[in-house]
Structure formats: C-alpha cells, structure tokens
Design a protein around this motif. Structure first.
Motif, mmCIF file in Angstrom:
data_model
loop_
_atom_site.group_PDB
_atom_site.id
_atom_site.type_symbol
_atom_site.label_atom_id
_atom_site.label_comp_id
_atom_site.label_asym_id
_atom_site.label_seq_id
_atom_site.Cartn_x
_atom_site.Cartn_y
_atom_site.Cartn_z
ATOM 1 N N ARG A 11 0.859 -1.187 0.000
ATOM 2 C CA ARG A 11 0.000 0.000 0.000
ATOM 3 C C ARG A 11 0.883 1.221 0.000
ATOM 4 O O ARG A 11 1.812 1.336 0.797
ATOM 5 N N PHE A 12 0.615 2.136 -0.920
ATOM 6 C CA PHE A 12 1.311 3.417 -0.934
ATOM 7 C C PHE A 12 0.544 4.363 -0.024
ATOM 8 O O PHE A 12 -0.665 4.513 -0.137
ATOM 9 N N GLN A 13 1.250 4.974 0.902
ATOM 10 C CA GLN A 13 0.650 5.947 1.801
ATOM 11 C C GLN A 13 1.441 7.238 1.662
ATOM 12 O O GLN A 13 2.599 7.299 2.052
ATOM 13 N N PRO A 14 0.851 8.285 1.070
ATOM 14 C CA PRO A 14 1.602 9.526 0.897
ATOM 15 C C PRO A 14 2.002 10.123 2.237
ATOM 16 O O PRO A 14 1.250 10.045 3.210
ATOM 17 N N GLY A 15 3.189 10.695 2.274
ATOM 18 C CA GLY A 15 3.688 11.320 3.489
ATOM 19 C C GLY A 15 3.140 12.730 3.657
ATOM 20 O O GLY A 15 2.483 13.268 2.756
ATOM 21 N N PRO A 16 3.433 13.359 4.785
ATOM 22 C CA PRO A 16 2.910 14.708 5.046
ATOM 23 C C PRO A 16 3.465 15.765 4.088
ATOM 24 O O PRO A 16 2.825 16.776 3.856
ATOM 25 N N ASN A 17 4.620 15.522 3.507
ATOM 26 C CA ASN A 17 5.226 16.492 2.586
ATOM 27 C C ASN A 17 5.037 16.104 1.126
ATOM 28 O O ASN A 17 5.702 16.643 0.249
ATOM 29 N N SER A 18 4.121 15.170 0.852
ATOM 30 C CA SER A 18 3.944 14.717 -0.530
ATOM 31 C C SER A 18 3.266 15.803 -1.352
ATOM 32 O O SER A 18 2.604 16.694 -0.831
ATOM 33 N N SER A 19 3.411 15.689 -2.650
ATOM 34 C CA SER A 19 2.854 16.688 -3.568
ATOM 35 C C SER A 19 1.355 16.547 -3.738
ATOM 36 O O SER A 19 0.709 17.428 -4.283
ATOM 37 N N GLY A 20 0.782 15.433 -3.312
ATOM 38 C CA GLY A 20 -0.651 15.224 -3.439
ATOM 39 C C GLY A 20 -1.073 14.692 -4.799
ATOM 40 O O GLY A 20 -2.256 14.583 -5.078
ATOM 41 N N LYS A 21 -0.108 14.348 -5.655
ATOM 42 C CA LYS A 21 -0.446 13.826 -6.983
ATOM 43 C C LYS A 21 -0.988 12.408 -6.916
ATOM 44 O O LYS A 21 -1.752 11.991 -7.764
ATOM 45 N N ILE A 22 -0.542 11.647 -5.901
ATOM 46 C CA ILE A 22 -0.983 10.271 -5.734
ATOM 47 C C ILE A 22 -1.498 10.108 -4.311
ATOM 48 O O ILE A 22 -0.798 10.437 -3.359
ATOM 49 N N GLY A 23 -2.700 9.587 -4.177
ATOM 50 C CA GLY A 23 -3.273 9.321 -2.866
ATOM 51 C C GLY A 23 -2.964 7.902 -2.414
ATOM 52 O O GLY A 23 -2.256 7.155 -3.089
ATOM 53 N N ALA A 24 -3.498 7.515 -1.272
ATOM 54 C CA ALA A 24 -3.301 6.164 -0.754
ATOM 55 C C ALA A 24 -3.893 5.162 -1.741
ATOM 56 O O ALA A 24 -5.037 5.307 -2.173
ATOM 57 N N CYS A 25 -3.100 4.180 -2.135
ATOM 58 C CA CYS A 25 -3.544 3.204 -3.130
ATOM 59 C C CYS A 25 -2.629 1.986 -3.119
ATOM 60 O O CYS A 25 -1.601 1.981 -2.457
ATOM 61 N N LYS A 26 -3.029 0.971 -3.876
ATOM 62 C CA LYS A 26 -2.191 -0.221 -4.045
ATOM 63 C C LYS A 26 -0.959 0.170 -4.865
ATOM 64 O O LYS A 26 -1.059 0.927 -5.825
ATOM 65 N N GLN A 27 0.198 -0.347 -4.459
ATOM 66 C CA GLN A 27 1.450 -0.082 -5.164
ATOM 67 C C GLN A 27 2.035 -1.410 -5.620
ATOM 68 O O GLN A 27 2.099 -2.369 -4.855
ATOM 69 N N ILE A 28 2.424 -1.462 -6.880
ATOM 70 C CA ILE A 28 3.068 -2.641 -7.452
ATOM 71 C C ILE A 28 4.552 -2.313 -7.585
ATOM 72 O O ILE A 28 4.922 -1.324 -8.215
ATOM 73 N N ILE A 29 5.399 -3.128 -6.980
ATOM 74 C CA ILE A 29 6.848 -2.939 -7.086
ATOM 75 C C ILE A 29 7.386 -4.065 -7.957
ATOM 76 O O ILE A 29 7.386 -5.228 -7.555
ATOM 77 N N LEU A 30 7.813 -3.704 -9.156
ATOM 78 C CA LEU A 30 8.354 -4.680 -10.100
ATOM 79 C C LEU A 30 9.873 -4.697 -9.991
ATOM 80 O O LEU A 30 10.501 -3.651 -9.813
ATOM 81 N N VAL A 31 10.463 -5.859 -10.115
ATOM 82 C CA VAL A 31 11.917 -5.979 -10.197
ATOM 83 C C VAL A 31 12.223 -6.392 -11.633
ATOM 84 O O VAL A 31 11.863 -7.490 -12.066
ATOM 85 N N LEU A 32 12.836 -5.465 -12.370
ATOM 86 C CA LEU A 32 13.176 -5.686 -13.774
ATOM 87 C C LEU A 32 14.677 -5.941 -13.863
ATOM 88 O O LEU A 32 15.479 -5.119 -13.426
ATOM 89 N N GLN A 33 15.061 -7.071 -14.432
ATOM 90 C CA GLN A 33 16.471 -7.430 -14.530
ATOM 91 C C GLN A 33 17.002 -7.098 -15.915
ATOM 92 O O GLN A 33 16.393 -7.451 -16.925
ATOM 93 N N VAL A 34 18.134 -6.405 -15.947
ATOM 94 C CA VAL A 34 18.814 -6.058 -17.193
ATOM 95 C C VAL A 34 20.264 -6.517 -17.087
ATOM 96 O O VAL A 34 20.732 -6.878 -16.011
ATOM 97 N N VAL A 35 20.973 -6.484 -18.194
ATOM 98 C CA VAL A 35 22.390 -6.856 -18.202
ATOM 99 C C VAL A 35 23.231 -5.593 -18.297
ATOM 100 O O VAL A 35 23.006 -4.741 -19.172
ATOM 101 N N ASP A 36 24.187 -5.455 -17.389
ATOM 102 C CA ASP A 36 25.120 -4.331 -17.410
ATOM 103 C C ASP A 36 26.051 -4.518 -18.606
ATOM 104 O O ASP A 36 26.778 -5.508 -18.674
ATOM 105 N N PRO A 37 26.043 -3.586 -19.572
ATOM 106 C CA PRO A 37 26.881 -3.767 -20.765
ATOM 107 C C PRO A 37 28.374 -3.683 -20.478
ATOM 108 O O PRO A 37 29.173 -4.188 -21.255
#
Length: 194
Positions: free
Chosen positions: A64-90
């Motif tokens: 759950r994303f919970q905006p902090g007291p100093n947040s910009s207010g663009k995103i309210g409390a909501c479900k948050q998906i954290i993806l781990v994307l794997q890439v190769v370091d060239p």
C-alpha cells in the motif's frame, strides 16, 4: 495502555555487544554494529550507462502506498506494485535488478505508466481497454524494453556534476522488437502442427 520505547527517556545508555545479535533478529536502538559486520554495504549499487535495455520481470511485490505529510498530493493512498526488472550491465555482463513502481491511482500519469508496462510485456495493445491482472504467473518471466536515464539526488541539484549522487531511472517502457526477444521456453508446441 500501550508502552512505547522512548529513546529520549532518562534511562542510562547501555550498549549491547554486536557479537551476540543473531542475523535476522530485530535491532534495538541501543545495538552497536561493528564496521567489520557492516562491510562494504553500498558496494552492490551499479549505475548503468544511460540507454535502452532489454528487461525480464524477475519479481513483483504488492503493498500500500501511503503519501507522506510532505507529498505533492499527486498520488493518494492506493495499491502499489513494485516490479523488479532485470537487465544486463553492458560494461560487466552481470545482471542488475531495477525496481519500478506502479501506482493503482486513477490519473493519466499512473494509468499511462501501467498501460506502458502491459504494452511492453505484450499483455495489452494500445487502443484496447486495459484490464489489470497482477498474478505472478502472468507477469514474472515476461520481457520488454526500457529506456534508462540518470536521476540526480534532490539534495545534490546545485552541486557540481562530479559531486552529485546519481541513480538509475526508468523513464519509459516499450515493447521488445520480436527479433530481439529471447527464445520462448516451452514444449515446442506450434498451432496447427502436430
């Protein structure tokens, strides 16, 4: 009545031995961690060169994303998906994991980022309705392409370039060119062939 540990209480400071703490246990505020135990804790961060990378989704968490007291207010409390994307370091050829956050918030920016992700992994086509499916078996293992640039730490914006802390930033996701896609794993089934 709930009792809270108050670090500003008048109790005497009694450091605990750093050798008695078992790994994985909860740290107390009076715990002392030796430099040897800490090791080189920031060694694992790799600043990748800016550019395009093929990614594979290797993990996904929901919270759950919970905006902090100093947040910009663009995103309210909501479900948050954290993806781990794997890439190769060239430069080294090693795999590097990048976190990418998506927010289930009804705004053009948030829904656009989700649609971009679904387009990139082939689960949606532009112009069609977007249906969410966050099951791991639908997401993990999928591939796409990302554009990476560097983000400067907000406290370093006015510092000289050689003193700025920079971080990997995923600026865009898009579909992988079919010719560059890794060979699909599977049984070898082809429609219409027996």
């Amino acid at each position: 009545m709930t009792m809270y540990n108050n670090p500003y209480s008048t109790q005497a400071y009694i450091p605990q031995s750093s050798t008695t703490m078992a790994e994985g246990g909860e740290l107390s505020e009076t715990e002392v961690i030796s430099a040897e135990t800490l090791g080189n804790y920031d060694e694992g961060y790799t600043l990748l060169p800016e550019g395009d990378y093929v990614f594979t989704v290797v993990d996904m968490k929901t919270t759950r994303f919970q905006p902090g007291p100093n947040s910009s207010g663009k995103i309210g409390a909501c479900k948050q998906i954290i993806l781990v994307l794997q890439v190769v370091d060239p430069t080294s050829g090693k795999n590097v994991d990048l976190n990418h956050n998506l927010y289930m918030w009804n705004s053009p920016a948030c829904t656009g980022m989700i649609a971009q992700f679904y387009d990139a992994i082939g689960n949606h086509k532009k112009g069609e309705p977007l249906r969410f499916d966050w099951r791991p078996e639908v997401i993990i293992g999928k591939t796409g392409k990302l554009k990476l640039n560097h983000r400067i730490h907000r406290d370093d914006a006015n510092k000289p370039a050689d003193q700025q802390r920079k971080y990997n930033n995923i600026s865009r996701l898009y579909p992988l060119d079919p010719a560059a896609a890794p060979a699909p794993r599977g049984s070898g089934y082809q429609p219409g062939k027996f």
